[in-house]
Design a protein around this motif. Structure first.
Motif, PDB file in Angstrom:
ATOM      1  N   MET A   1       0.842  -1.174   0.000  1.00  0.00           N
ATOM      2  CA  MET A   1       0.000   0.000   0.000  1.00  0.00           C
ATOM      3  C   MET A   1       0.886   1.235   0.000  1.00  0.00           C
ATOM      4  O   MET A   1       1.775   1.346   0.814  1.00  0.00           O
ATOM      5  N   ASN A   2       0.598   2.173  -0.861  1.00  0.00           N
ATOM      6  CA  ASN A   2       1.378   3.397  -0.914  1.00  0.00           C
ATOM      7  C   ASN A   2       0.584   4.597  -0.459  1.00  0.00           C
ATOM      8  O   ASN A   2       0.983   5.717  -0.693  1.00  0.00           O
ATOM      9  N   ASP A   3      -0.549   4.389   0.185  1.00  0.00           N
ATOM     10  CA  ASP A   3      -1.332   5.498   0.688  1.00  0.00           C
ATOM     11  C   ASP A   3      -0.796   5.943   2.043  1.00  0.00           C
ATOM     12  O   ASP A   3       0.237   5.477   2.493  1.00  0.00           O
ATOM     13  N   GLU A   4      -1.500   6.869   2.727  1.00  0.00           N
ATOM     14  CA  GLU A   4      -1.004   7.410   3.986  1.00  0.00           C
ATOM     15  C   GLU A   4      -0.986   6.390   5.125  1.00  0.00           C
ATOM     16  O   GLU A   4      -0.379   6.625   6.152  1.00  0.00           O
ATOM     17  N   ARG A   5      -1.625   5.243   4.929  1.00  0.00           N
ATOM     18  CA  ARG A   5      -1.589   4.214   5.975  1.00  0.00           C
ATOM     19  C   ARG A   5      -0.229   3.556   6.054  1.00  0.00           C
ATOM     20  O   ARG A   5       0.149   3.027   7.075  1.00  0.00           O
ATOM     21  N   GLY A   6       0.483   3.553   4.971  1.00  0.00           N
ATOM     22  CA  GLY A   6       1.749   2.833   4.961  1.00  0.00           C
ATOM     23  C   GLY A   6       1.487   1.358   4.750  1.00  0.00           C
ATOM     24  O   GLY A   6       0.439   0.943   4.283  1.00  0.00           O
ATOM     25  N   VAL A   7       2.455   0.567   5.097  1.00  0.00           N
ATOM     26  CA  VAL A   7       2.359  -0.880   4.917  1.00  0.00           C
ATOM     27  C   VAL A   7       1.996  -1.492   6.249  1.00  0.00           C
ATOM     28  O   VAL A   7       2.519  -1.114   7.280  1.00  0.00           O
ATOM     29  N   CYS A   8       1.089  -2.447   6.238  1.00  0.00           N
ATOM     30  CA  CYS A   8       0.643  -3.091   7.468  1.00  0.00           C
ATOM     31  C   CYS A   8       1.390  -4.384   7.724  1.00  0.00           C
ATOM     32  O   CYS A   8       2.001  -4.960   6.840  1.00  0.00           O
ATOM     33  N   LEU A   9       1.298  -4.815   8.958  1.00  0.00           N
ATOM     34  CA  LEU A   9       2.002  -5.997   9.447  1.00  0.00           C
ATOM     35  C   LEU A   9       1.845  -7.197   8.528  1.00  0.00           C
ATOM     36  O   LEU A   9       2.822  -7.801   8.111  1.00  0.00           O
ATOM     37  N   SER A  10       0.604  -7.542   8.181  1.00  0.00           N
ATOM     38  CA  SER A  10       0.383  -8.742   7.370  1.00  0.00           C
ATOM     39  C   SER A  10       1.000  -8.594   5.980  1.00  0.00           C
ATOM     40  O   SER A  10       1.528  -9.560   5.433  1.00  0.00           O
ATOM     41  N   ASP A  11       0.960  -7.391   5.408  1.00  0.00           N
ATOM     42  CA  ASP A  11       1.575  -7.164   4.097  1.00  0.00           C
ATOM     43  C   ASP A  11       3.083  -7.345   4.165  1.00  0.00           C
ATOM     44  O   ASP A  11       3.692  -7.908   3.263  1.00  0.00           O
ATOM     45  N   GLU A  12       3.687  -6.842   5.252  1.00  0.00           N
ATOM     46  CA  GLU A  12       5.136  -6.941   5.394  1.00  0.00           C
ATOM     47  C   GLU A  12       5.566  -8.397   5.590  1.00  0.00           C
ATOM     48  O   GLU A  12       6.584  -8.822   5.061  1.00  0.00           O
ATOM     49  N   ILE A  13       4.794  -9.148   6.352  1.00  0.00           N
ATOM     50  CA  ILE A  13       5.116 -10.566   6.559  1.00  0.00           C
ATOM     51  C   ILE A  13       4.995 -11.321   5.243  1.00  0.00           C
ATOM     52  O   ILE A  13       5.860 -12.124   4.896  1.00  0.00           O
ATOM     53  N   LYS A  14       3.929 -11.019   4.487  1.00  0.00           N
ATOM     54  CA  LYS A  14       3.752 -11.661   3.182  1.00  0.00           C
ATOM     55  C   LYS A  14       4.906 -11.321   2.242  1.00  0.00           C
ATOM     56  O   LYS A  14       5.269 -12.119   1.384  1.00  0.00           O
ATOM     57  N   ALA A  15       5.486 -10.123   2.418  1.00  0.00           N
ATOM     58  CA  ALA A  15       6.595  -9.690   1.567  1.00  0.00           C
ATOM     59  C   ALA A  15       7.935 -10.246   2.046  1.00  0.00           C
ATOM     60  O   ALA A  15       8.969  -9.954   1.463  1.00  0.00           O
ATOM     61  N   GLY A  16       7.915 -11.042   3.116  1.00  0.00           N
ATOM     62  CA  GLY A  16       9.129 -11.685   3.575  1.00  0.00           C
ATOM     63  C   GLY A  16       9.818 -11.025   4.758  1.00  0.00           C
ATOM     64  O   GLY A  16      10.854 -11.498   5.213  1.00  0.00           O
ATOM     65  N   ALA A  21      10.097  -7.810  13.002  1.00  0.00           N
ATOM     66  CA  ALA A  21      10.442  -6.566  12.328  1.00  0.00           C
ATOM     67  C   ALA A  21       9.174  -5.875  11.812  1.00  0.00           C
ATOM     68  O   ALA A  21       9.036  -4.650  11.903  1.00  0.00           O
ATOM     69  N   ALA A  22       8.238  -6.657  11.286  1.00  0.00           N
ATOM     70  CA  ALA A  22       6.980  -6.097  10.791  1.00  0.00           C
ATOM     71  C   ALA A  22       6.178  -5.467  11.928  1.00  0.00           C
ATOM     72  O   ALA A  22       5.591  -4.398  11.762  1.00  0.00           O
ATOM     73  N   LEU A  23       6.165  -6.123  13.084  1.00  0.00           N
ATOM     74  CA  LEU A  23       5.448  -5.576  14.238  1.00  0.00           C
ATOM     75  C   LEU A  23       6.029  -4.227  14.632  1.00  0.00           C
ATOM     76  O   LEU A  23       5.303  -3.242  14.793  1.00  0.00           O
ATOM     77  N   PHE A  24       7.347  -4.175  14.781  1.00  0.00           N
ATOM     78  CA  PHE A  24       7.965  -2.913  15.185  1.00  0.00           C
ATOM     79  C   PHE A  24       7.817  -1.844  14.103  1.00  0.00           C
ATOM     80  O   PHE A  24       7.651  -0.670  14.416  1.00  0.00           O
ATOM     81  N   HIS A  25       7.833  -2.252  12.855  1.00  0.00           N
ATOM     82  CA  HIS A  25       7.620  -1.278  11.787  1.00  0.00           C
ATOM     83  C   HIS A  25       6.209  -0.699  11.857  1.00  0.00           C
ATOM     84  O   HIS A  25       6.014   0.490  11.641  1.00  0.00           O
ATOM     85  N   SER A  26       5.221  -1.536  12.185  1.00  0.00           N
ATOM     86  CA  SER A  26       3.841  -1.036  12.276  1.00  0.00           C
ATOM     87  C   SER A  26       3.691  -0.008  13.387  1.00  0.00           C
ATOM     88  O   SER A  26       2.834   0.869  13.325  1.00  0.00           O
ATOM     89  N   LEU A  27       4.549  -0.069  14.409  1.00  0.00           N
ATOM     90  CA  LEU A  27       4.513   0.888  15.513  1.00  0.00           C
ATOM     91  C   LEU A  27       5.479   2.051  15.310  1.00  0.00           C
ATOM     92  O   LEU A  27       5.541   2.955  16.138  1.00  0.00           O
ATOM     93  N   SER A  28       6.228   2.042  14.205  1.00  0.00           N
ATOM     94  CA  SER A  28       7.244   3.072  13.998  1.00  0.00           C
ATOM     95  C   SER A  28       6.668   4.387  13.477  1.00  0.00           C
ATOM     96  O   SER A  28       7.328   5.412  13.545  1.00  0.00           O
ATOM     97  N   ASP A  29       5.455   4.367  12.965  1.00  0.00           N
ATOM     98  CA  ASP A  29       4.844   5.594  12.465  1.00  0.00           C
ATOM     99  C   ASP A  29       4.369   6.444  13.645  1.00  0.00           C
ATOM    100  O   ASP A  29       3.640   5.943  14.509  1.00  0.00           O
ATOM    101  N   PRO A  30       4.755   7.714  13.723  1.00  0.00           N
ATOM    102  CA  PRO A  30       4.369   8.549  14.867  1.00  0.00           C
ATOM    103  C   PRO A  30       2.856   8.654  15.075  1.00  0.00           C
ATOM    104  O   PRO A  30       2.391   8.670  16.214  1.00  0.00           O
ATOM    105  N   THR A  31       2.094   8.712  13.999  1.00  0.00           N
ATOM    106  CA  THR A  31       0.638   8.811  14.146  1.00  0.00           C
ATOM    107  C   THR A  31       0.068   7.518  14.700  1.00  0.00           C
ATOM    108  O   THR A  31      -0.770   7.535  15.609  1.00  0.00           O
ATOM    109  N   ARG A  32       0.506   6.377  14.169  1.00  0.00           N
ATOM    110  CA  ARG A  32      -0.002   5.108  14.689  1.00  0.00           C
ATOM    111  C   ARG A  32       0.407   4.918  16.148  1.00  0.00           C
ATOM    112  O   ARG A  32      -0.380   4.441  16.967  1.00  0.00           O
ATOM    113  N   LEU A  33       1.628   5.303  16.483  1.00  0.00           N
ATOM    114  CA  LEU A  33       2.067   5.196  17.872  1.00  0.00           C
ATOM    115  C   LEU A  33       1.235   6.103  18.774  1.00  0.00           C
ATOM    116  O   LEU A  33       0.858   5.705  19.881  1.00  0.00           O
ATOM    117  N   ALA A  34       0.902   7.295  18.309  1.00  0.00           N
ATOM    118  CA  ALA A  34       0.060   8.200  19.095  1.00  0.00           C
ATOM    119  C   ALA A  34      -1.334   7.604  19.306  1.00  0.00           C
ATOM    120  O   ALA A  34      -1.908   7.720  20.395  1.00  0.00           O
TER     121      ALA A  34
END
Length: 122
Positions: A1-16, A21-34
Motif C-alpha cells: 500500500m502506498n497510501d497514507e496508511r503505509g504498509v501493514c504488518l500482514s503485508d510486510e510478513i507476506k513480503a518476507g 520486524a513487521a510488528l515494530f515497523h507497524s509501531l514506527s509511524d508517529p501517528t499510529r504510535l500516538a
C-alpha cells in the motif's frame, strides 16, 4: 500500500519481512504510535471512536481513519460496531506490556517514554 496508511504488518510478513520486524515497523509511524498510546491511556476498557481520536490528537479524520484501519489490519486494534459508530480498543493486552518495556528502555537511555511522554501524567 502506498497510501497514507503505509504498509501493514500482514503485508510486510507476506513480503518476507520477519514478523518481529513487521510488528515494530507497524509501531514506527508517529501517528499510529500516538493512536496506540491514546488507546492505552484509555485501557480501562473505555473504547474510542475515530472522532474521539481526531479531537484528542488534532489530526484530520481521514488521517486517523487510515491509521486506525492499518492498526486494525495489523491485529493491534479491534473495533466494535454500535449502530453507525465503531468503538476501538487495543486488541491484545500484550501490547501494553510491549509499550511498558519500551518505556523502560527509553528511560534507561535518557529518552522520553512512550506511554507517558514528558509533560503528561503517569
Amino acid at each position: 500500500m502506498n497510501d497514507e496508511r503505509g504498509v501493514c504488518l500482514s503485508d510486510e510478513i507476506k513480503a518476507g519481512l520477519p514478523p518481529a520486524a513487521a510488528l515494530f515497523h507497524s509501531l514506527s509511524d508517529p501517528t499510529r504510535l500516538a493512536i496506540v498510546r491514546r488507546l492505552a491511556d484509555h485501557e480501562a476498557r473505555i473504547e474510542l471512536r475515530v472522532a474521539d481520536l481526531v479531537a484528542e490528537l488534532g489530526l484530520a479524520q481521514s488521517t486517523v481513519s487510515a491509521h486506525v484501519a492499518c492498526l486494525r489490519d495489523c491485529g493491534l486494534v479491534t473495533g466494535r460496531n454500535e449502530g453507525r459508530q465503531v468503538y476501538y480498543s487495543l486488541a491484545r493486552t500484550e501490547l501494553l506490556d510491549l509499550l511498558e518495556a519500551a518505556d523502560s528502555m527509553l528511560s534507561a537511555t535518557g529518552h522520553a517514554p512512550v506511554l507517558h511522554p514528558a509533560g503528561t501524567a503517569s
